[in-house]
Design a protein around this motif. Structure first.
Motif, PDB file in Angstrom:
ATOM      1  N   THR A  93      44.235  33.386  47.709  1.00 33.37           N
ATOM      2  CA  THR A  93      45.132  34.370  47.085  1.00 33.37           C
ATOM      3  C   THR A  93      44.928  34.468  45.574  1.00 33.37           C
ATOM      4  N   SER A  94      44.002  33.697  45.014  1.00 30.90           N
ATOM      5  CA  SER A  94      43.769  33.712  43.569  1.00 30.90           C
ATOM      6  C   SER A  94      43.267  35.072  43.100  1.00 30.90           C
ATOM      7  N   ASP A  95      43.425  35.338  41.815  1.00 32.04           N
ATOM      8  CA  ASP A  95      42.933  36.600  41.279  1.00 32.04           C
ATOM      9  C   ASP A  95      41.405  36.595  41.197  1.00 32.04           C
ATOM     10  N   LYS A  96      40.845  37.730  40.865  1.00 36.59           N
ATOM     11  CA  LYS A  96      39.409  37.943  40.870  1.00 36.59           C
ATOM     12  C   LYS A  96      38.672  36.951  39.964  1.00 36.59           C
ATOM     13  N   GLU A  97      39.229  36.708  38.771  1.00 38.97           N
ATOM     14  CA  GLU A  97      38.569  35.831  37.814  1.00 38.97           C
ATOM     15  C   GLU A  97      38.406  34.414  38.375  1.00 38.97           C
ATOM     16  N   VAL A  98      39.466  33.895  38.987  1.00 36.62           N
ATOM     17  CA  VAL A  98      39.400  32.554  39.577  1.00 36.62           C
ATOM     18  C   VAL A  98      38.473  32.543  40.788  1.00 36.62           C
ATOM     19  N   ALA A  99      38.606  33.560  41.639  1.00 33.62           N
ATOM     20  CA  ALA A  99      37.820  33.609  42.858  1.00 33.62           C
ATOM     21  C   ALA A  99      36.330  33.633  42.585  1.00 33.62           C
ATOM     22  N   GLU A 100      35.927  34.319  41.507  1.00 32.09           N
ATOM     23  CA  GLU A 100      34.498  34.482  41.218  1.00 32.09           C
ATOM     24  C   GLU A 100      33.951  33.448  40.239  1.00 32.09           C
ATOM     25  N   SER A 101      34.811  32.603  39.690  1.00 39.40           N
ATOM     26  CA  SER A 101      34.365  31.722  38.608  1.00 39.40           C
ATOM     27  C   SER A 101      33.268  30.753  39.026  1.00 39.40           C
ATOM     28  N   CYS A 102      33.351  30.211  40.245  1.00 39.64           N
ATOM     29  CA  CYS A 102      32.346  29.249  40.670  1.00 39.64           C
ATOM     30  C   CYS A 102      30.977  29.916  40.832  1.00 39.64           C
ATOM     31  N   PHE A 103      30.968  31.097  41.422  1.00 38.05           N
ATOM     32  CA  PHE A 103      29.691  31.810  41.567  1.00 38.05           C
ATOM     33  C   PHE A 103      29.144  32.226  40.200  1.00 38.05           C
ATOM     34  N   GLN A 104      29.999  32.704  39.323  1.00 40.22           N
ATOM     35  CA  GLN A 104      29.545  33.138  38.005  1.00 40.22           C
ATOM     36  C   GLN A 104      29.075  31.970  37.140  1.00 40.22           C
ATOM     37  N   ASN A 105      29.700  30.812  37.302  1.00 39.03           N
ATOM     38  CA  ASN A 105      29.437  29.685  36.396  1.00 39.03           C
ATOM     39  C   ASN A 105      28.624  28.554  37.015  1.00 39.03           C
ATOM     40  N   LYS A 106      28.401  28.606  38.327  1.00 44.57           N
ATOM     41  CA  LYS A 106      27.640  27.529  38.971  1.00 44.57           C
ATOM     42  C   LYS A 106      26.478  28.045  39.812  1.00 44.57           C
ATOM     43  N   PHE A 107      26.710  29.077  40.649  1.00 44.89           N
ATOM     44  CA  PHE A 107      25.630  29.568  41.509  1.00 44.89           C
ATOM     45  C   PHE A 107      24.596  30.386  40.732  1.00 44.89           C
ATOM     46  N   TRP A 108      25.036  31.468  40.087  1.00 44.69           N
ATOM     47  CA  TRP A 108      24.077  32.345  39.410  1.00 44.69           C
ATOM     48  C   TRP A 108      23.335  31.654  38.272  1.00 44.69           C
ATOM     49  N   PRO A 109      23.970  30.781  37.479  1.00 45.47           N
ATOM     50  CA  PRO A 109      23.195  30.057  36.468  1.00 45.47           C
ATOM     51  C   PRO A 109      22.043  29.239  37.055  1.00 45.47           C
ATOM     52  N   GLN A 110      22.250  28.626  38.221  1.00 46.31           N
ATOM     53  CA  GLN A 110      21.175  27.849  38.837  1.00 46.31           C
ATOM     54  C   GLN A 110      20.101  28.777  39.431  1.00 46.31           C
TER      55      GLN A 110
END
Length: 231
Positions: A93-110
């Protein structure tokens, strides 16, 4: 099977698991580049390691152009490790920023680090990505985080096939003791892991060095989690 006279790049090497791995690689005689966004933290790590074998460089691993420029500056090297990440956890139920933070900050950087490292990494070299044990055993409230870690593990397998003979593996830590005060998290994890304790940075660093130096290991995920995924 050691790192003597090899060149190791660690994005996120100024603290935690990255710093622990940098220390061990330097002990083995590797020339190590640690990179991150904070020049202050990089300088602190440089002072702590205190070796002519260490080089520090700034990079924003969330920016693809910054990563591209970074690897051009680094030049030829043998091994890449990508532990640098900062994200926020939350339920579905988290907002968009929280929901996408792991992909934006962990997946795509790698993902983009591997992409832009490719022209410079040795053909007998390796890439070690980092996921987390929640990929296999999520707890309530971490849906996007668990999915992100699972995606990183799938990425490791796909890149092992696509980039061979460059070896690509994933290290998947459980909860690791750091300088932060996380008493409640540590106690909760102790009750969920077979070994009844949290991990140490040096134990994860040992796993990363193994994945760099064992020349017959590729496409694997190494769970250094104290038996968390088995409980």
């Amino acid at each position: 099977m050691n790192l003597t006279n090899q060149r190791v790049v660690i994005i996120g090497g100024s603290t935690g698991i990255g710093l622990g791995t940098a220390k061990e690689a330097v002990k083995q005689g590797a020339n190590v580049v640690i990179a991150g966004r904070s020049l202050e933290k990089l300088k602190q790590a440089q002072s702590e390691i205190n070796s002519d074998l260490l080089q520090i460089l700034q990079v924003d691993n969330k920016d693809e152009d910054s990563l591209k420029s970074f690897f051009h500056q680094v030049g030829q090297f043998d091994h890449l490790f990508t532990p640098g990440a900062a994200y926020v956890l939350g339920p579905i139920t988290s907002d968009k920023e929280v929901a996408e933070s792991c992909f934006q900050n962990k997946f795509w950087p790698q993902y983009y680090a591997a992409k832009h490292a490719l022209p410079y990494i040795a053909k007998e070299g390796s890439i070690v990505l980092m996921s987390g044990a929640a990929s296999q055993r999520p707890i309530p409230g971490v849906a996007s985080y668990a999915a992100c870690n699972g995606a990183i593990e799938s990425l490791g397998k796909a890149l092992a096939i696509e980039l061979a003979p460059i070896r690509v593996n994933v290290v998947s830590p459980g909860t690791i003791k750091t300088e932060k005060d996380r008493k409640e998290a540590y106690e909760a994890y102790e009750g969920m892991a077979l070994l009844r304790r949290v991990g140490d940075v040096n134990e994860i660093a040992h796993s990363v060095i193994y994945l760099m130096t064992n020349t017959y290991t590729t496409g694997t995920t190494l769970f250094t989690d104290g038996g968390y995924v088995l409980q």
